[in-house]
Structure formats: structure tokens, C-alpha cells
Write a protein that holds these residues in place. Structure first.
Motif, PDB file in Angstrom:
ATOM      1  N   ALA A 317     108.915  58.711  75.035  1.00 26.53           N
ATOM      2  CA  ALA A 317     109.044  60.006  74.353  1.00 26.53           C
ATOM      3  C   ALA A 317     107.866  60.917  74.674  1.00 26.53           C
ATOM      4  O   ALA A 317     108.041  62.108  74.969  1.00 26.53           O
ATOM      5  CB  ALA A 317     109.159  59.791  72.848  1.00 26.53           C
ATOM      6  N   VAL A 318     106.656  60.373  74.632  1.00 25.46           N
ATOM      7  CA  VAL A 318     105.460  61.162  74.932  1.00 25.46           C
ATOM      8  C   VAL A 318     105.471  61.618  76.385  1.00 25.46           C
ATOM      9  O   VAL A 318     105.128  62.765  76.698  1.00 25.46           O
ATOM     10  CB  VAL A 318     104.186  60.353  74.613  1.00 25.46           C
ATOM     11  CG1 VAL A 318     102.947  61.056  75.165  1.00 25.46           C
ATOM     12  CG2 VAL A 318     104.047  60.151  73.104  1.00 25.46           C
ATOM     13  N   ALA A 319     105.876  60.728  77.293  1.00 25.06           N
ATOM     14  CA  ALA A 319     105.910  61.082  78.715  1.00 25.06           C
ATOM     15  C   ALA A 319     106.912  62.203  78.973  1.00 25.06           C
ATOM     16  O   ALA A 319     106.623  63.149  79.717  1.00 25.06           O
ATOM     17  CB  ALA A 319     106.266  59.850  79.553  1.00 25.06           C
ATOM     18  N   VAL A 320     108.094  62.121  78.359  1.00 24.04           N
ATOM     19  CA  VAL A 320     109.108  63.168  78.524  1.00 24.04           C
ATOM     20  C   VAL A 320     108.602  64.492  77.976  1.00 24.04           C
ATOM     21  O   VAL A 320     108.712  65.544  78.619  1.00 24.04           O
ATOM     22  CB  VAL A 320     110.423  62.763  77.826  1.00 24.04           C
ATOM     23  CG1 VAL A 320     111.399  63.940  77.789  1.00 24.04           C
ATOM     24  CG2 VAL A 320     111.067  61.573  78.534  1.00 24.04           C
ATOM     25  N   GLN A 321     108.025  64.436  76.780  1.00 21.66           N
ATOM     26  CA  GLN A 321     107.556  65.666  76.161  1.00 21.66           C
ATOM     27  C   GLN A 321     106.388  66.274  76.936  1.00 21.66           C
ATOM     28  O   GLN A 321     106.278  67.494  77.055  1.00 21.66           O
ATOM     29  CB  GLN A 321     107.150  65.402  74.706  1.00 21.66           C
ATOM     30  CG  GLN A 321     106.911  66.655  73.890  1.00 21.66           C
ATOM     31  CD  GLN A 321     107.406  66.515  72.467  1.00 21.66           C
ATOM     32  OE1 GLN A 321     108.373  65.824  72.200  1.00 21.66           O
ATOM     33  NE2 GLN A 321     106.740  67.178  71.546  1.00 21.66           N
ATOM     34  N   GLN A 322     105.529  65.442  77.479  1.00 26.65           N
ATOM     35  CA  GLN A 322     104.414  65.941  78.284  1.00 26.65           C
ATOM     36  C   GLN A 322     104.925  66.657  79.528  1.00 26.65           C
ATOM     37  O   GLN A 322     104.413  67.724  79.903  1.00 26.65           O
ATOM     38  CB  GLN A 322     103.500  64.780  78.685  1.00 26.65           C
ATOM     39  CG  GLN A 322     102.238  65.214  79.412  1.00 26.65           C
ATOM     40  CD  GLN A 322     101.364  64.027  79.798  1.00 26.65           C
ATOM     41  OE1 GLN A 322     101.707  62.878  79.551  1.00 26.65           O
ATOM     42  NE2 GLN A 322     100.232  64.308  80.418  1.00 26.65           N
ATOM     43  N   THR A 323     105.951  66.101  80.170  1.00 27.15           N
ATOM     44  CA  THR A 323     106.549  66.738  81.343  1.00 27.15           C
ATOM     45  C   THR A 323     107.144  68.092  80.984  1.00 27.15           C
ATOM     46  O   THR A 323     106.937  69.089  81.686  1.00 27.15           O
ATOM     47  CB  THR A 323     107.652  65.840  81.933  1.00 27.15           C
ATOM     48  OG1 THR A 323     107.087  64.590  82.333  1.00 27.15           O
ATOM     49  CG2 THR A 323     108.299  66.501  83.141  1.00 27.15           C
ATOM     50  N   ILE A 324     107.876  68.149  79.872  1.00 29.21           N
ATOM     51  CA  ILE A 324     108.516  69.396  79.448  1.00 29.21           C
ATOM     52  C   ILE A 324     107.474  70.441  79.077  1.00 29.21           C
ATOM     53  O   ILE A 324     107.621  71.630  79.389  1.00 29.21           O
ATOM     54  CB  ILE A 324     109.471  69.130  78.269  1.00 29.21           C
ATOM     55  CG1 ILE A 324     110.645  68.259  78.730  1.00 29.21           C
ATOM     56  CG2 ILE A 324     109.985  70.443  77.679  1.00 29.21           C
ATOM     57  CD1 ILE A 324     111.560  67.818  77.609  1.00 29.21           C
ATOM     58  N   ASN A 325     106.395  70.012  78.430  1.00 27.83           N
ATOM     59  CA  ASN A 325     105.361  70.954  77.984  1.00 27.83           C
ATOM     60  C   ASN A 325     104.718  71.723  79.134  1.00 27.83           C
ATOM     61  O   ASN A 325     104.230  72.835  78.946  1.00 27.83           O
ATOM     62  CB  ASN A 325     104.277  70.216  77.204  1.00 27.83           C
ATOM     63  CG  ASN A 325     104.730  69.807  75.812  1.00 27.83           C
ATOM     64  OD1 ASN A 325     105.788  70.228  75.347  1.00 27.83           O
ATOM     65  ND2 ASN A 325     103.940  68.981  75.146  1.00 27.83           N
ATOM     66  N   LEU A 331     109.012  74.374  73.796  1.00 25.63           N
ATOM     67  CA  LEU A 331     110.397  73.904  73.689  1.00 25.63           C
ATOM     68  C   LEU A 331     110.499  72.729  72.731  1.00 25.63           C
ATOM     69  O   LEU A 331     111.428  72.633  71.931  1.00 25.63           O
ATOM     70  CB  LEU A 331     110.926  73.494  75.065  1.00 25.63           C
ATOM     71  CG  LEU A 331     112.370  72.955  75.073  1.00 25.63           C
ATOM     72  CD1 LEU A 331     113.365  74.049  74.719  1.00 25.63           C
ATOM     73  CD2 LEU A 331     112.717  72.347  76.431  1.00 25.63           C
ATOM     74  N   MET A 332     109.514  71.828  72.797  1.00 29.01           N
ATOM     75  CA  MET A 332     109.562  70.618  71.990  1.00 29.01           C
ATOM     76  C   MET A 332     108.688  70.750  70.750  1.00 29.01           C
ATOM     77  O   MET A 332     107.509  71.088  70.836  1.00 29.01           O
ATOM     78  CB  MET A 332     109.100  69.415  72.819  1.00 29.01           C
ATOM     79  CG  MET A 332     109.901  69.178  74.082  1.00 29.01           C
ATOM     80  SD  MET A 332     111.671  68.917  73.816  1.00 29.01           S
ATOM     81  CE  MET A 332     111.662  67.403  72.840  1.00 29.01           C
ATOM     82  N   LEU A 371     117.272  72.433  79.810  1.00 30.85           N
ATOM     83  CA  LEU A 371     115.823  72.323  79.987  1.00 30.85           C
ATOM     84  C   LEU A 371     115.341  70.918  79.639  1.00 30.85           C
ATOM     85  O   LEU A 371     114.491  70.354  80.335  1.00 30.85           O
ATOM     86  CB  LEU A 371     115.111  73.362  79.114  1.00 30.85           C
ATOM     87  CG  LEU A 371     115.460  74.833  79.370  1.00 30.85           C
ATOM     88  CD1 LEU A 371     114.658  75.734  78.439  1.00 30.85           C
ATOM     89  CD2 LEU A 371     115.209  75.204  80.823  1.00 30.85           C
ATOM     90  N   PHE A 372     115.878  70.358  78.552  1.00 31.51           N
ATOM     91  CA  PHE A 372     115.485  68.993  78.183  1.00 31.51           C
ATOM     92  C   PHE A 372     115.910  68.006  79.262  1.00 31.51           C
ATOM     93  O   PHE A 372     115.138  67.111  79.637  1.00 31.51           O
ATOM     94  CB  PHE A 372     116.105  68.596  76.848  1.00 31.51           C
ATOM     95  CG  PHE A 372     115.854  67.148  76.495  1.00 31.51           C
ATOM     96  CD1 PHE A 372     114.654  66.766  75.908  1.00 31.51           C
ATOM     97  CD2 PHE A 372     116.797  66.171  76.796  1.00 31.51           C
ATOM     98  CE1 PHE A 372     114.403  65.428  75.622  1.00 31.51           C
ATOM     99  CE2 PHE A 372     116.553  64.843  76.515  1.00 31.51           C
ATOM    100  CZ  PHE A 372     115.353  64.466  75.920  1.00 31.51           C
TER     101      PHE A 372
END
Length: 382
Positions: A317-325, A331-332, A371-372
Motif C-alpha cells: 500500500a505504501v509503495a503504491v501510494q508513494q508511486t502515485i504521489n 490524489l491519495m 490514475l490509481f
């Protein structure tokens, strides 16, 4: 008269003392306390107290925002608070990552997947649905666990291993030669959005419909299409697990997930896609949108930890959110960690993802689904 003056002075001193205590309670030493006092403007705090936000340093609540909208003076004050809050966040850098040997850094750069394009499906019109918008952004790190710039609201008694999670070495490994890899389900499949004027669906409850053209199943279709465009094999369970019985939603999705895993042992990632709801005390809905794009609905990841390998899912979850950020910094919303399973015990690649709120339009949710999906794909394909 002297007695009254003394009481007034005592009240003022008490209020000042209370403000100093609240402002400096997280400070480890005198220097940090002085910096906290300098950042937390007293006049802003008084405004918060008058509006009912006594013990919070978070952004103003929805109910408070309603009050602010009634007065140009208060609107101006709110804008000033937002400016200074943003400055305060910038003054609080996240913990610096551990030093990585130069050779290891270079190797990681070589293995990093190049940026994927945003999937574009059917045209989105973003017609106004008449719902006021808000943006949820954490103002300070005091109430969160922060890992690699990702905010986590830990509502449990479990301790997060920040060092392990921060490395980003999630155990759910993508296998290019195996299919399918991703399963999309919807425990609360009838959750729906607020449609613009002239676009209606047959409701099965408050902001709910069994029509899969308008509920979160449609959003799951968009995520599946986006992931497939990146070469990722996806299964999409479009069953309405919360109909007719809402209380049986998670037991129903549990049975479905177990059945899929038995039939398709190659499945690694399970995305349970929902939508959130944000409303004031009178039940008025609000949409959540990003600062950088008013057409993009904000999303959030909800993580259960009532099972053994929850930190593996948190790492993903952290890795995905870091990529999106990196591309879409608001967005997150912060990851919410709750002491429940949410059927996330099946794999080490299980996430519950909320895309938009009941106040968002379907088009806003579909856009954010793209985007997600892009950020998720870039993370697992690295």
C-alpha cells in the motif's frame, strides 16, 4: 470591578496556557516547542476554537467549512489558515531515508519501470453535479505515521515496523508468465455516486444502485481495462455481494475470493474497490477532489490488520501510494489502518481501495480509477 477584571485576566491566561500546551505537546525539547509556537498562529487557533475545532490541528472540518461559507470575513480567514498550514507542512520534512550505497541506487534506477501513460477509455464530460467540493490533506505529521512521504492513520494498537515497510520490498511479486494476476471484487458493489442533472439511475438505497453501469462495479471495469492495457491479466468479479443483504457483504465476497483462488492459484493481487462518503451533520454530501485537478476524485486505501501478514499488505500500500504521489500528490488520502480483516488475509497483495465519495460524480471516479490503476501498475511492474 476589580474582581471581574481579575477573572477576565485569569481566563485570558488560562486560554493562553491551554493554547501553548496544545501547540507544544508533541515537542521533544524547548527549541522544538518554540518553533511550534511560532508556527501555530494564536489568532488562527482562536478562530478554530470559536468554530468548534478545539483540540485539532487538522484542516477545518466540513461542518466548519459550512460556517465559513456564510461570511466573506471568515472565508478570508480560512484562506489565510490554509496558506499557513501548507507552510507548516513544508517546514516538517519527512524522516530522511537511510543511506543507500551508490551501486545499489544505480541498480534500482536501471530496473525502474518507465512511466506508463494514463489509460484513456471512453470520453468523460465532468458535468457539474451540484455538490460542493473539499480536498483532504494532512496538515501535520503528529497524528500520523509517515513513511516515505505517505501518511498512515493507525487506528489500532499495532506497531508499524517503519524500517521494513519503508524499504518497499513487498512480497506480492508480479509474474509476467502467469495469468491471471489481479482479482477485482466489490464487497459493497451497490455503492454509487451523485449523477449530474439529467443522468439518473434507479436507486436501491441512499447513493446505492444495483445498476452496474453506475455503481462501483463500473469503476472496477475501468480499473480492469486500465490494468489490462498495461499487459496485466485481470479477473473482475462483478457480483453484487451486498445485495440483498448488506450485512452479508464480506462473508459473500470471502466465499467469492476463496473460489477464485482455488480455481486460479496464480492470483497475487486482490483489489476490493469501494467508494467513501463524506457528509455534514445534516446529511449533506461533499465530493473530495485533488488540489492539482478538480476533476479527479480523491482515493484512499483502507488496510485491515487482524491477521498475521498485514505488514506485507501495508508495504504494498505504501509503495503504491508513494508511486502515485510523485505525479498526483493529493490524489491519495492518508492510508487508514483498522483492526479488521476485510478479507485481506488471503494474499500479501490485498488492498481495499475507496475511489471517490458519494458526492463525487461517476466521471470523477472513473478518471481517478485510471490514475490509481496507472500508479498500481507502475509499482508492481518495477
Amino acid at each position: 470591578m476589580k474582581r471581574i477584571l481579575r477573572r477576565i485576566a485569569a481566563l485570558v491566561l488560562s486560554a493562553l496556557t491551554l493554547w501553548i500546551v496544545i501547540t507544544t505537546i508533541e515537542s521533544p525539547d524547548l527549541a522544538a516547542a518554540w518553533q511550534a509556537v511560532r508556527r501555530d498562529n494564536l489568532s488562527q487557533q482562536i478562530l478554530r476554537w470559536e468554530l468548534g475545532d478545539l483540540f485539532t490541528t487538522a484542516p477545518l472540518s466540513v461542518a466548519t467549512s459550512l460556517a465559513l461559507r456564510q461570511s466573506p470575513f471568515l472565508i478570508a480567514a480560512q484562506e489565510k489558515i490554509s496558506e499557513n498550514t501548507a507552510a507548516a507542512v513544508e517546514e516538517e520534512p519527512d524522516p530522511a531515508p537511510e543511506n543507500t550505497p551508490k551501486e545499489e541506487k544505480e541498480e534500482k534506477e536501471e530496473n525502474k519501470t518507465s512511466s506508463l501513460p494514463v489509460y484513456t477509455g471512453s470520453k468523460l464530460t465532468f458535468a457539474d453535479n451540484g455538490i460542493p467540493s473539499q480536498t483532504t490533506v494532512p496538515s501535520k505529521s503528529a497524528n500520523y505515521t509517515v513513511i516515505n512521504g505517505v501518511y498512515i492513520k493507525n487506528a489500532t494498537g499495532q506497531t508499524i515496523d517503519k524500517k521494513t515497510v519503508g524499504k518497499g520490498d513487498f512480497s506480492a511479486v508480479y509474474q509476467a508468465d502467469a495469468s491471471p494476476q489481479v482479482l477485482i471484487v466489490h464487497s459493497h458493489a451497490t455503492e454509487a455516486y451523485t449523477m449530474p442533472s439529467g443522468q439518473k439511475y434507479k436507486a436501491s438505497g441512499n447513493y446505492r444502485t444495483k445498476d452496474t453501469n453506475y455503481n462501483v462495479v463500473r469503476v472496477g471495469d475501468e480499473v480492469a481495462a486500465a490494468l489490462s492495457s498495461y499487459g496485466i491479466s485481470v479477473l473482475h468479479d462483478r457480483t453484487l455481494h451486498d445485495s440483498p443483504s448488506y450485512n452479508d457483504a464480506y462473508p459473500n465476497s470471502y466465499d467469492a475470493i476463496a473460489s477464485y483462488l482455488e480455481k486460479y492459484p496464480s492470483l497475487v493481487y486482490i483489489l476490493d474497490i469501494h467508494r467513501d462518503a463524506v457528509e455534514d451533520a445534516d446529511g449533506n454530501q461533499y465530493k473530495l477532489v485533488t488540489r492539482e485537478d478538480p476533476h479527479a476524485a480523491q482515493c484512499s486505501i483502507v488496510l485491515g490488520n487482524d491477521y498475521e501478514h498485514w505488514q506485507d499488505n501495508l508495504t504494498l500500500a505504501v509503495a503504491v501510494q508513494q508511486t502515485i504521489n510523485e505525479k498526483h500528490p493529493t490524489l491519495m488520502r492518508p492510508i487508514l489502518m483498522i483492526g479488521y480483516r476485510y478479507n485481506q488475509h488471503f494474499t500479501t497483495g490485498s488492498l481495499l481501495v475507496e475511489i471517490g465519495t458519494a458526492g463525487n460524480s461517476l466521471d470523477e471516479a472513473l478518471y481517478s480509477a485510471r490514475l490509481f490503476a496507472q500508479g498500481f501498475a507502475e509499482t508492481i511492474l518495477k
